[in-house]
Design a protein around this motif. Structure first.
Motif: not given
Length: 158
Positions: A23-34, A126-136, A148-154
């Motif tokens: 549950r703690r990990a789920q609360r810390r997981t966010a996504f950004k979408v472009g 910039l991705a490193r500074r923004r905390g982006l872990e993965a992009l799809d 195109a759609v880009v999704v990033a896990r933060v």
């Protein structure tokens, strides 16, 4: 294979991780979408008017190889989809006024044709500074448009 929807608690899976940790990990997981939509005709016109200068400024050498039509000419439809991916990635990166050269955002295709995003130089930093872990990324082109759609896990989001 059964996939667990994002909205379903991970604790229902067969994981041995304690439920509270999940549950703690789920609360810390966010996504950004472009997302971005590009006119294929605009890309074709840029190729016609600016030729190699436009192509070298915007696309990586790998993208140009991957998007070459028969005879080696650039395929505007495929390049438009990659341009849309670059724009969508910039939206995820929230670059603002920071200079991010187009060629630091690359779209590669694996041997099966599945695309992925590769960030180098200023975009990677910039991705490193923004905390982006993965992009799809997902690309499409139909008729006069490419998208195109880009999704990033933060990492560490709250």
């Amino acid at each position: 294979m059964r996939l667990t929807p994002i909205s379903r608690p991970l604790a229902e899976s067969t994981s041995t991780v304690p439920e509270r940790s999940l549950r703690r990990a789920q609360r810390r997981t966010a996504f950004k979408v472009g997302i971005d939509l590009v006119s294929v005709d605009d890309v074709q016109e840029s190729i016609r008017v600016h030729s190699g200068r436009y192509l070298r400024r915007v696309y990586t050498s790998r993208e140009l190889r991957d998007c070459a039509a028969a005879g080696g000419a650039p395929d505007a439809r495929r390049l438009a989809a990659r341009f849309a991916a670059k724009e969508a990635a910039l939206k995820v990166l929230r670059a603002g006024d920071e200079a991010v050269p187009w060629t630091t955002i690359g779209v590669r295709s694996d041997r099966f044709g599945s695309p992925s995003i590769e960030l180098t130089g200023a975009a990677g930093e910039l991705a490193r500074r923004r905390g982006l872990e993965a992009l799809d990324v997902s690309l499409t082109h139909e008729g006069p448009f490419a998208a195109a759609v880009v999704v990033a896990r933060v990492r560490g989001a709250r």
